[in-house]
Design an enzyme around this catalytic site. Structure first.
Site, PDB file in Angstrom:
ATOM      1  N   ASP A 161       0.821  -1.212   0.000  1.00  0.00           N
ATOM      2  CA  ASP A 161       0.000   0.000   0.000  1.00  0.00           C
ATOM      3  C   ASP A 161       0.855   1.263   0.000  1.00  0.00           C
ATOM      4  OD1 ASP A 161      -2.532   1.463   0.211  1.00  0.00           O
ATOM      5  OD2 ASP A 161      -1.727   2.056   2.151  1.00  0.00           O
ATOM      6  N   ARG A 168       0.008   6.608  -6.504  1.00  0.00           N
ATOM      7  CA  ARG A 168      -1.329   7.178  -6.771  1.00  0.00           C
ATOM      8  C   ARG A 168      -1.327   8.681  -6.524  1.00  0.00           C
ATOM      9  NH1 ARG A 168      -4.937   4.163  -2.818  1.00  0.00           N
ATOM     10  NH2 ARG A 168      -6.564   5.507  -3.614  1.00  0.00           N
ATOM     11  N   SER A 183      -6.803  -0.264  -0.442  1.00  0.00           N
ATOM     12  CA  SER A 183      -5.834   0.430   0.407  1.00  0.00           C
ATOM     13  C   SER A 183      -6.295   0.424   1.865  1.00  0.00           C
ATOM     14  CB  SER A 183      -5.677   1.863  -0.121  1.00  0.00           C
ATOM     15  OG  SER A 183      -5.002   2.664   0.793  1.00  0.00           O
TER      16      SER A 183
HETATM   17  N1  URA Z   1      -7.256   6.228   3.010  1.00  0.00           N
HETATM   18  C1  URA Z   1      -6.414   5.213   2.720  1.00  0.00           C
HETATM   19  O1  URA Z   1      -5.819   4.611   3.605  1.00  0.00           O
HETATM   20  N2  URA Z   1      -6.235   4.893   1.425  1.00  0.00           N
HETATM   21  C2  URA Z   1      -6.877   5.510   0.423  1.00  0.00           C
HETATM   22  O2  URA Z   1      -6.700   5.152  -0.723  1.00  0.00           O
HETATM   23  C3  URA Z   1      -7.742   6.571   0.739  1.00  0.00           C
HETATM   24  C4  URA Z   1      -7.923   6.903   2.058  1.00  0.00           C
END
Ligand code: URA
Length: 437
Positions: A161, A168, A183
């Site tokens: 992530d 991202r 995520s």
């Molecule tokens: N919070 C997260 O942890 N990930 C995301 O993609 C958006 C909000």
């Protein structure tokens, strides 16, 4: 398998199998697939979406990119809460101690604020000495002793992530429901919890601006959580105006403590009760779940939730005296009111603008590594539906530099729309998604 073929397949809107997704995520975690290919894949997912099988497979691969925290030594149910982020949202500081005081374990792995939206870790760090950088073994120790502990994401939890989120962030692919879902849920499932209550925010101060998008996200999150064996429910709650009255780190800590003392603003208290009741019900055997409401009301009335918060602060190295003496929290050197220029009713109060003003004062981060000022922020004096006389304060700005006050004054004023006819405040809880599709 090769990355180009898989990117092409997704670009054409076709489904990727679980093993193909695992190949891509492993390659991303181990640095075997370069950033430019992962970025192209993210953009293809952004435009083409993913079906529920793909989202589940993506989440599973991300969970297994790191460790799943083993909380097997705790003989009791573990439950957590996660909010998709907003302005003035300090609910974690209230609900986690309440639910722990009720006897459940709350292993809370939280985030920092970014942009106009605040983060639990920053709020907690405004308490002098509070350490959110515990090792996993210290975290487990505090959790065992207090029933609740707060930390930030570690290197070991869902490392895929980190890499995906960083890409991202710089490739305009954050606002994608499959990517947001995977995520959030990969980090939550890796916490080793049994139950999860989500608070999906909707409105001007949230990721999701429309109820339709928020409902879609809430349903996908619930589907994934349940699909992975974690009992998951999601509230959808309003984020058109800020939650409560305080925006800014130490100001929000004060408001959270006031709420635990039974003196918090009505909207914040109501949402905290709803979240805590649901968390406790998820963490209770069915015959006790019905008593969750009574129990949470008792813990708020008796001050046991507050005492639990004091205990957690002490266990994590913070100054527990802040509970009784707010002057021990960082204080801004100046306060000034922003006055309305006309009499009337507040008909709109833009949470995003208030969040941006608070960030500009120094309470939030523009970049992941920006330093923040815990003492500054905005105390709202009026909310939607309230009447205001000309020259009455709409908000009080807590600041440390005159130029910053000058910079935000107009934004705070423009966040309020004052009109001749009263409107009702927006409903706080829009809906609750409890079952999978
Ligand atoms: N919070 C997260 O942890 N990930 C995301 O993609 C958006 C909000």
């Amino acid at each position: 398998m090769n990355a180009v073929d898989l990117i092409t397949r997704k670009r054409e809107g076709r489904e990727l199998s679980a093993s193909e997704i695992a190949y891509l995520i492993d390659g991303c975690t181990q640095g075997k697939i370069p950033d430019y290919q992962i970025s192209a894949l993210l953009m293809a997912i952004f435009f083409r979406g993913m079906n529920s099988r793909e989202i589940l497979a993506l989440t599973e691969s991300m969970v297994h990119s790191g460790q799943v925290v083993d909380l097997g030594h705790l003989s009791g149910l573990k439950v957590d809460k996660h909010s998709t982020g907003g302005v003035g949202d300090k609910t974690s500081l209230v609900v986690a101690p309440l639910v722990a005081a009720a006897g459940a374990y709350v292993p809370m792995i939280s985030g920092r604020g970014l942009g106009f939206s605040g983060g639990t870790l920053d709020k907690l760090e405004s308490i002098p000495g509070f350490n959110v950088r515990l090792s996993l073994s210290q975290f487990k120790g505090v959790l065992q002793n207090c029933g609740c502990a707060f930390i930030g994401q570690t290197e070991e939890i869902a490392p895929a992530d980190r890499r995906l989120y960083a890409l991202r962030d710089v490739t305009a692919t954050v606002e994608s429901i499959p990517l947001i879902c995977a995520s959030i849920m990969s980090k939550k499932v890796a916490e080793g919890i049994d139950g999860l209550v989500l608070d999906v925010k909707v409105g001007e101060g949230a990721f999701m601006r429309s109820l339709e998008e928020a409902s879609d996200l809430a349903q996908s999150l619930v589907d994934i959580g349940n699909g992975m064996g974690t009992k998951t429910v999601a509230f959808i709650s309003d984020m058109n105006q800020p939650l409560g009255l305080a925006v800014g780190n130490s100001l929000e800590v004060v408001e959270a403590i006031e709420t635990l003392k039974g003196q918090g603003p009505e909207d914040l208290t109501h949402l905290c009760e709803k979240l805590a009741i649901k968390m406790l019900a998820l963490a209770s055997p069915p015959e006790k779940a019905g008593r969750a409401k009574e129990k949470i009301a008792h813990l708020l009335r008796s001050g046991e939730g507050l005492e639990k918060f004091r205990q957690i602060i002490q266990a994590q190295g913070g100054d527990p005296a802040v509970i009784d003496n707010y002057s021990r929290l960082p204080q801004a050197s100046h306060r000034r009111d922003v006055l309305t220029q006309r009499s009337g009713y507040v008909v709109a109060l833009n949470a995003r603008k208030i969040g941006e003003a608070s960030m500009a004062l120094g309470a939030g981060r523009e970049k992941v590594d920006s330093q923040i000022d815990y003492s500054v922020g905005i105390l709202l004096r009026k909310k939607i539906g309230d009447f205001v006389e000309k020259d009455e304060p709409l908000a009080t700005v807590h600041f440390n530099s005159e130029s910053k006050f000058e910079e935000v004054q107009a934004t705070v004023l423009n966040a309020f729309v004052v009109g001749p006819a009263r409107v009702d405040p927006p409903s706080l809880i829009k809906s609750l998604v409890e079952t999978s599709r």
